[in-house]
Design an enzyme around this catalytic site. Structure first.
Site, PDB file in Angstrom:
ATOM      1  N   ASP A 106      -2.002   1.940  -4.950  1.00  0.00           N
ATOM      2  CA  ASP A 106      -3.272   2.388  -4.382  1.00  0.00           C
ATOM      3  C   ASP A 106      -4.352   1.335  -4.617  1.00  0.00           C
ATOM      4  OD1 ASP A 106      -2.165   4.820  -3.577  1.00  0.00           O
ATOM      5  OD2 ASP A 106      -2.626   5.778  -5.497  1.00  0.00           O
ATOM      6  N   HIS A 149       0.807  -1.218   0.000  1.00  0.00           N
ATOM      7  CA  HIS A 149       0.000   0.000   0.000  1.00  0.00           C
ATOM      8  C   HIS A 149       0.845   1.276   0.000  1.00  0.00           C
ATOM      9  CE1 HIS A 149      -3.797   1.830  -0.126  1.00  0.00           C
ATOM     10  NE2 HIS A 149      -4.440   1.093   0.760  1.00  0.00           N
TER      11      HIS A 149
END
Length: 302
Positions: free
Chosen positions: A278, A274
Protein backbone atom coordinates in the site's frame (compact mmCIF):
# COMPACT_ATOMS: atom_id res chain seq x y z
CA UNK A 1 32.79 58.37 -52.72
CA UNK A 2 35.86 56.23 -53.05
CA UNK A 3 35.50 53.21 -55.34
CA UNK A 4 34.85 49.90 -53.55
CA UNK A 5 37.35 47.18 -54.25
CA UNK A 6 35.67 44.04 -55.53
CA UNK A 7 37.50 40.81 -54.67
CA UNK A 8 37.09 37.87 -56.94
CA UNK A 9 37.27 34.56 -55.06
CA UNK A 10 40.08 32.27 -56.08
CA UNK A 11 38.75 29.07 -57.63
CA UNK A 12 39.03 26.19 -55.16
CA UNK A 13 41.13 24.23 -57.64
CA UNK A 14 43.86 26.90 -57.47
CA UNK A 15 44.00 26.93 -53.67
CA UNK A 16 47.11 25.26 -52.33
CA UNK A 17 46.06 22.59 -49.81
CA UNK A 18 46.81 18.97 -49.07
CA UNK A 19 44.25 16.25 -49.92
CA UNK A 20 43.49 15.81 -46.22
CA UNK A 21 42.70 19.51 -45.81
CA UNK A 22 40.54 19.46 -48.95
CA UNK A 23 38.61 16.44 -47.71
CA UNK A 24 38.04 18.00 -44.30
CA UNK A 25 36.82 21.24 -45.91
CA UNK A 26 34.46 19.19 -48.08
CA UNK A 27 33.10 17.32 -45.03
CA UNK A 28 32.50 20.68 -43.32
CA UNK A 29 30.94 22.24 -46.45
CA UNK A 30 33.60 24.97 -46.51
CA UNK A 31 34.56 26.71 -49.73
CA UNK A 32 38.38 26.80 -49.69
CA UNK A 33 38.30 30.05 -51.66
CA UNK A 34 36.78 31.74 -48.60
CA UNK A 35 39.58 30.68 -46.27
CA UNK A 36 42.64 32.89 -45.93
CA UNK A 37 45.94 31.06 -45.36
CA UNK A 38 48.08 32.24 -42.47
CA UNK A 39 51.39 31.86 -44.31
CA UNK A 40 53.06 31.04 -47.66
CA UNK A 41 49.74 30.77 -49.45
CA UNK A 42 49.09 27.14 -48.44
CA UNK A 43 45.99 26.24 -46.45
CA UNK A 44 46.48 24.06 -43.39
CA UNK A 45 44.18 22.52 -40.80
CA UNK A 46 44.93 25.43 -38.45
CA UNK A 47 43.52 27.80 -41.11
CA UNK A 48 40.30 25.76 -41.21
CA UNK A 49 40.12 25.86 -37.40
CA UNK A 50 40.54 29.65 -37.42
CA UNK A 51 37.90 29.99 -40.13
CA UNK A 52 35.44 27.91 -38.13
CA UNK A 53 36.07 29.87 -34.93
CA UNK A 54 35.37 33.18 -36.69
CA UNK A 55 32.40 31.85 -38.62
CA UNK A 56 30.77 29.67 -35.99
CA UNK A 57 27.40 31.29 -36.63
CA UNK A 58 27.67 30.80 -40.36
CA UNK A 59 26.53 27.19 -40.23
CA UNK A 60 29.79 25.70 -41.49
CA UNK A 61 30.14 23.25 -38.61
CA UNK A 62 27.72 20.35 -39.07
CA UNK A 63 25.66 19.20 -36.10
CA UNK A 64 27.10 15.71 -36.35
CA UNK A 65 28.33 12.98 -38.62
CA UNK A 66 26.00 10.73 -40.53
CA UNK A 67 25.96 7.20 -39.22
CA UNK A 68 24.91 3.90 -40.73
CA UNK A 69 21.56 2.22 -40.25
CA UNK A 70 21.91 -1.21 -38.73
CA UNK A 71 19.81 -3.97 -37.22
CA UNK A 72 20.87 -5.69 -34.00
CA UNK A 73 19.30 -8.98 -33.02
CA UNK A 74 18.03 -9.09 -29.45
CA UNK A 75 19.29 -12.48 -28.33
CA UNK A 76 20.76 -14.24 -25.32
CA UNK A 77 21.00 -12.23 -22.10
CA UNK A 78 19.71 -9.07 -23.75
CA UNK A 79 16.56 -10.92 -24.85
CA UNK A 80 15.95 -12.39 -21.39
CA UNK A 81 16.34 -8.91 -19.86
CA UNK A 82 13.83 -7.52 -22.38
CA UNK A 83 11.34 -10.29 -21.67
CA UNK A 84 11.66 -9.90 -17.90
CA UNK A 85 11.21 -6.13 -18.07
CA UNK A 86 8.17 -6.48 -20.34
CA UNK A 87 6.63 -9.08 -18.03
CA UNK A 88 7.21 -6.86 -14.99
CA UNK A 89 5.56 -3.81 -16.55
CA UNK A 90 2.76 -5.88 -18.07
CA UNK A 91 1.84 -7.78 -14.89
CA UNK A 92 2.78 -5.45 -12.04
CA UNK A 93 0.87 -2.23 -11.28
CA UNK A 94 3.86 -0.09 -10.31
CA UNK A 95 3.65 2.99 -8.16
CA UNK A 96 6.58 5.26 -7.35
CA UNK A 97 7.51 7.18 -4.23
CA UNK A 98 10.40 9.68 -4.02
CA UNK A 99 11.74 11.30 -0.85
CA UNK A 100 14.53 13.80 -0.24
CA UNK A 101 17.34 12.84 2.16
CA UNK A 102 19.98 15.06 3.79
CA UNK A 103 23.13 12.90 3.56
CA UNK A 104 25.59 15.49 4.88
CA UNK A 105 26.21 13.64 8.17
CA UNK A 106 26.36 10.28 6.43
CA UNK A 107 28.97 11.53 3.95
CA UNK A 108 31.05 12.90 6.83
CA UNK A 109 30.81 9.55 8.63
CA UNK A 110 31.71 7.69 5.46
CA UNK A 111 34.79 9.89 4.93
CA UNK A 112 35.93 9.31 8.51
CA UNK A 113 35.57 5.53 8.22
CA UNK A 114 37.35 5.45 4.87
CA UNK A 115 40.25 7.50 6.26
CA UNK A 116 41.07 4.67 8.68
CA UNK A 117 39.98 1.69 6.59
CA UNK A 118 43.45 0.24 6.12
CA UNK A 119 43.24 -2.84 3.86
CA UNK A 120 39.46 -2.95 3.99
CA UNK A 121 37.41 -2.00 0.89
CA UNK A 122 36.36 1.60 0.38
CA UNK A 123 32.88 2.38 1.64
CA UNK A 124 30.42 3.88 -0.84
CA UNK A 125 26.89 5.00 -0.12
CA UNK A 126 25.45 1.55 -0.85
CA UNK A 127 26.59 -0.36 2.28
CA UNK A 128 24.99 2.30 4.49
CA UNK A 129 21.76 2.20 2.50
CA UNK A 130 21.65 -1.60 2.53
CA UNK A 131 22.30 -1.72 6.29
CA UNK A 132 19.48 0.76 6.88
CA UNK A 133 17.11 -1.22 4.65
CA UNK A 134 17.94 -4.45 6.47
CA UNK A 135 17.23 -2.80 9.84
CA UNK A 136 13.77 -1.72 8.68
CA UNK A 137 12.50 -4.74 6.73
CA UNK A 138 11.44 -6.75 9.83
CA UNK A 139 9.01 -3.88 10.49
CA UNK A 140 7.87 -3.88 6.85
CA UNK A 141 7.83 -7.58 5.84
CA UNK A 142 5.58 -6.98 2.84
CA UNK A 143 8.46 -5.20 1.08
CA UNK A 144 10.82 -8.17 1.43
CA UNK A 145 8.58 -10.57 -0.42
CA UNK A 146 7.67 -12.40 -3.61
CA UNK A 147 4.20 -12.41 -5.11
CA UNK A 148 3.03 -15.46 -7.06
CA UNK A 149 0.16 -13.88 -8.98
CA UNK A 150 -0.99 -17.20 -10.46
CA UNK A 151 -1.31 -18.88 -7.07
CA UNK A 152 -2.33 -15.67 -5.31
CA UNK A 153 0.32 -16.19 -2.62
CA UNK A 154 2.71 -13.69 -1.06
CA UNK A 155 5.87 -15.18 0.45
CA UNK A 156 7.45 -12.91 3.06
CA UNK A 157 11.09 -13.68 3.75
CA UNK A 158 12.90 -13.55 7.07
CA UNK A 159 16.32 -13.22 5.43
CA UNK A 160 17.25 -10.34 3.16
CA UNK A 161 18.75 -11.61 -0.07
CA UNK A 162 19.45 -8.24 -1.60
CA UNK A 163 19.88 -7.82 -5.34
CA UNK A 164 22.25 -5.18 -6.69
CA UNK A 165 21.33 -4.11 -10.22
CA UNK A 166 24.65 -3.86 -12.07
CA UNK A 167 25.38 -2.73 -15.61
CA UNK A 168 27.68 -5.13 -17.48
CA UNK A 169 28.95 -5.36 -21.08
CA UNK A 170 26.30 -8.01 -21.66
CA UNK A 171 23.45 -5.99 -20.19
CA UNK A 172 21.77 -5.51 -16.82
CA UNK A 173 22.42 -8.20 -14.21
CA UNK A 174 21.28 -8.50 -10.59
CA UNK A 175 23.88 -10.28 -8.44
CA UNK A 176 22.58 -11.16 -4.99
CA UNK A 177 24.05 -10.50 -1.53
CA UNK A 178 22.91 -13.50 0.51
CA UNK A 179 21.77 -12.78 4.06
CA UNK A 180 22.63 -9.12 3.78
CA UNK A 181 21.13 -8.55 7.22
CA UNK A 182 23.97 -10.57 8.80
CA UNK A 183 26.81 -8.49 7.30
CA UNK A 184 28.45 -5.33 8.60
CA UNK A 185 29.38 -2.30 6.47
CA UNK A 186 32.82 -3.59 5.50
CA UNK A 187 31.51 -7.05 4.63
CA UNK A 188 28.77 -5.51 2.49
CA UNK A 189 31.31 -3.31 0.69
CA UNK A 190 33.53 -6.32 -0.05
CA UNK A 191 30.62 -8.41 -1.31
CA UNK A 192 29.29 -5.60 -3.51
CA UNK A 193 32.73 -5.24 -5.11
CA UNK A 194 33.16 -8.99 -5.59
CA UNK A 195 29.71 -9.56 -7.09
CA UNK A 196 29.89 -6.54 -9.39
CA UNK A 197 33.24 -7.68 -10.75
CA UNK A 198 31.99 -11.26 -11.21
CA UNK A 199 28.95 -9.99 -13.09
CA UNK A 200 31.08 -7.81 -15.37
CA UNK A 201 33.66 -10.46 -16.25
CA UNK A 202 31.11 -13.27 -16.60
CA UNK A 203 32.41 -15.39 -13.71
CA UNK A 204 29.27 -15.03 -11.56
CA UNK A 205 27.54 -18.32 -10.78
CA UNK A 206 23.86 -18.77 -11.58
CA UNK A 207 23.15 -19.04 -7.84
CA UNK A 208 24.68 -15.58 -7.41
CA UNK A 209 22.35 -14.09 -10.02
CA UNK A 210 19.00 -15.35 -8.72
CA UNK A 211 16.93 -15.58 -5.59
CA UNK A 212 16.87 -11.94 -4.50
CA UNK A 213 14.01 -10.82 -2.26
CA UNK A 214 14.36 -7.05 -2.77
CA UNK A 215 16.61 -5.04 -5.11
CA UNK A 216 18.63 -1.82 -4.95
CA UNK A 217 19.51 -0.12 -8.22
CA UNK A 218 21.97 2.73 -8.48
CA UNK A 219 23.45 4.73 -11.38
CA UNK A 220 25.98 6.47 -9.15
CA UNK A 221 26.87 10.01 -10.28
CA UNK A 222 24.50 9.63 -13.25
CA UNK A 223 21.57 8.85 -10.96
CA UNK A 224 19.55 11.88 -11.97
CA UNK A 225 17.07 13.76 -9.80
CA UNK A 226 14.56 10.91 -9.54
CA UNK A 227 13.96 7.53 -11.14
CA UNK A 228 11.07 5.10 -11.56
CA UNK A 229 12.88 1.74 -11.54
CA UNK A 230 11.15 -1.40 -12.84
CA UNK A 231 10.50 -4.05 -10.20
CA UNK A 232 12.55 -7.24 -10.46
CA UNK A 233 9.68 -9.73 -10.72
CA UNK A 234 8.53 -11.64 -8.62
CA UNK A 235 9.79 -9.16 -6.02
CA UNK A 236 7.43 -6.40 -4.92
CA UNK A 237 9.80 -3.47 -4.31
CA UNK A 238 12.93 -1.87 -5.71
CA UNK A 239 14.86 1.06 -4.24
CA UNK A 240 17.01 3.51 -6.20
CA UNK A 241 19.33 6.14 -4.68
CA UNK A 242 19.87 9.12 -6.97
CA UNK A 243 22.66 11.64 -7.48
CA UNK A 244 23.98 13.65 -4.51
CA UNK A 245 23.81 17.43 -5.00
CA UNK A 246 24.76 20.38 -2.79
CA UNK A 247 22.08 22.94 -1.94
CA UNK A 248 21.62 25.82 0.49
CA UNK A 249 19.20 24.70 3.19
CA UNK A 250 17.65 26.22 6.31
CA UNK A 251 19.17 24.42 9.33
CA UNK A 252 18.42 24.99 13.02
CA UNK A 253 21.36 25.30 15.40
CA UNK A 254 21.43 24.05 19.02
CA UNK A 255 19.48 27.10 20.19
CA UNK A 256 16.77 26.60 17.57
CA UNK A 257 17.81 29.53 15.41
CA UNK A 258 17.66 28.91 11.67
CA UNK A 259 20.62 29.63 9.44
CA UNK A 260 21.50 28.82 5.85
CA UNK A 261 24.01 26.01 5.31
CA UNK A 262 25.36 24.13 2.33
CA UNK A 263 24.02 20.58 2.64
CA UNK A 264 24.37 17.39 0.60
CA UNK A 265 20.98 16.22 -0.63
CA UNK A 266 20.00 12.97 -2.30
CA UNK A 267 16.63 11.71 -3.46
CA UNK A 268 15.75 8.05 -2.99
CA UNK A 269 13.15 6.56 -5.33
CA UNK A 270 11.03 3.48 -4.72
CA UNK A 271 8.82 1.45 -7.00
CA UNK A 272 6.35 -0.94 -5.39
CA UNK A 273 3.80 -3.53 -6.49
CA UNK A 274 0.46 -1.96 -5.62
CA UNK A 275 -1.20 -5.37 -5.43
CA UNK A 276 0.87 -6.15 -2.35
CA UNK A 277 2.28 -2.88 -1.00
CA UNK A 278 0.00 0.00 0.00
CA UNK A 279 1.05 3.59 -0.55
CA UNK A 280 0.95 4.25 3.20
CA UNK A 281 3.38 1.39 3.87
CA UNK A 282 5.81 2.62 1.21
CA UNK A 283 5.67 6.18 2.54
CA UNK A 284 6.13 5.01 6.14
CA UNK A 285 9.12 2.88 5.14
CA UNK A 286 10.67 5.83 3.28
CA UNK A 287 10.24 8.14 6.28
CA UNK A 288 11.83 5.60 8.65
CA UNK A 289 14.65 5.12 6.15
CA UNK A 290 15.12 8.89 6.08
CA UNK A 291 15.59 8.94 9.87
CA UNK A 292 18.33 6.33 9.68
CA UNK A 293 20.15 7.84 6.71
CA UNK A 294 20.13 11.33 8.22
CA UNK A 295 21.42 10.01 11.58
CA UNK A 296 24.08 7.46 10.53
CA UNK A 297 24.93 6.63 14.15
CA UNK A 298 21.62 4.75 14.23
CA UNK A 299 22.80 2.60 11.32
CA UNK A 300 26.06 1.76 13.11
CA UNK A 301 24.30 1.01 16.40
CA UNK A 302 23.38 -2.61 17.06
Amino acid sequence: AEPVEVRTPTPAAKVLASPAVRQRAKDLSIDLAEVRPAEDGRLRHADLDAFLSYNASGGFQPAGLKGKDEQVRVIGLRRRIAENMAASKRNIPHFAYVEEFDVTALEETRAQLNAGRGERPKLTMLPFLISAICKLLPKYPMLNAHYDDEAGVVTRYGSVHLGIAAQTPGGLMVPVIRDAQSRNLWQLAAEITRLAQAARDGSAKSSELSGSTITVTSLGPMGGVATTPVINRPEVAIIGPNRIVERPMFVKDASGVERIEKRKIMNISMSCDHRVVDGWDAASFAQDLKKLIEAPALILAG
